[in-house]
Design an enzyme around this catalytic site. Structure first.
Site: not given
Length: 243
Positions: A145, A149
């Protein structure tokens, strides 16, 4: 922007989720005509103005862009709030499929949003993407993740000059923890959602988590004329957690 007197048009993805639904509510209150997209039909199956869109699929974006063009001609704002984070796993247990799923849902989808919707944006139109405080402060359990991002932040900075030359803007919000169903689903082991929220709150100097309404308010600001010179920014919204 739209012609004087015409309703501004915004697209919100992830519209059925915790953040997305708050953003839809705020933009609607601000007078936008809001188009909603999600993996499921936001607002229920009876809401035929909502769009089912697999944000990982270029064909879905192509179809959504064609529908919006036919319905409105142009749009004024895109808030791409769709994303995915599961499960909490150390790197040694992070399978190639899970790695790919995180990149597809969070980074590839952001690229597709820009690729297919930039041509529909009105003059001075705005795109808001979502990063996370985990982009700059990854944890051992958030690596996929966090990498996705961080890629979103690079995409924003890399596209800002090209967007600005066309009168457009692109920015990202990097929230700290926000109490949403997605976050509550990441409680560790037998910890439970309430214990997770308490643990996360303890890390924030402000003593509380960011609210969904605060995220929506920042997205609304970034799409407003007041933010006309804000382009290529990644704005933390974390109560000082990153200090």
């Amino acid at each position: 922007m739209s012609a004087p007197g015409a309703a501004r048009v915004a697209l919100v993805t992830g519209a059925a989720g915790g953040l997305g639904s708050a953003i839809v509510e705020r933009f609607s209150a601000d007078g936008y005509t809001v188009e909603r997209a999600d993996q499921i039909r936001p607002g229920g199956a009876e809401d035929m103005r909502a769009h089912v869109c697999d944000v990982r699929d270029p064909r879905a974006w192509e179809g959504l862009a064609a529908t919006l063009a036919a319905r409105h001609g142009q749009i004024d704002a895109v808030v791409h709030a769709a994303g995915w984070y599961r499960p909490n796993l150390p790197f040694a247990e992070l399978s190639p499929d899970l790695w790919h799923d995180h990149l597809a849902a969070n980074l590839h989808s952001a690229y597709l949003a820009c690729r297919f919707l930039f041509p529909l944006l009105s003059r001075q139109g705005s795109v808001v993407l979502f990063s996370s405080t985990l982009a700059s402060r990854p944890t051992p359990l958030s690596l996929a993740y966090s990498v996705a991002k961080a890629g979103v932040e690079t995409l924003v900075r890399g596209l800002a000059a090209q967007a600005g030359a066309k009168g457009l803007r692109i920015n990202a919000i990097a929230p700290g923890p926000v109490d949403t169903p997605m976050l509550r689903g990441n409680a560790l082991g037998a910890e439970g959602a309430a214990a997770l929220m308490a643990r996360l709150e303890a890390r924030v100097p402000a003593g509380r988590l960011v609210t969904r309404e605060e995220v929506a308010a920042l997205a609304a600001y970034l799409c407003s004329p007041a933010a006309a010179m804000v382009n290529g920014a990644v704005i933390p919204l974390d109560g000082g957690q990153g200090i």
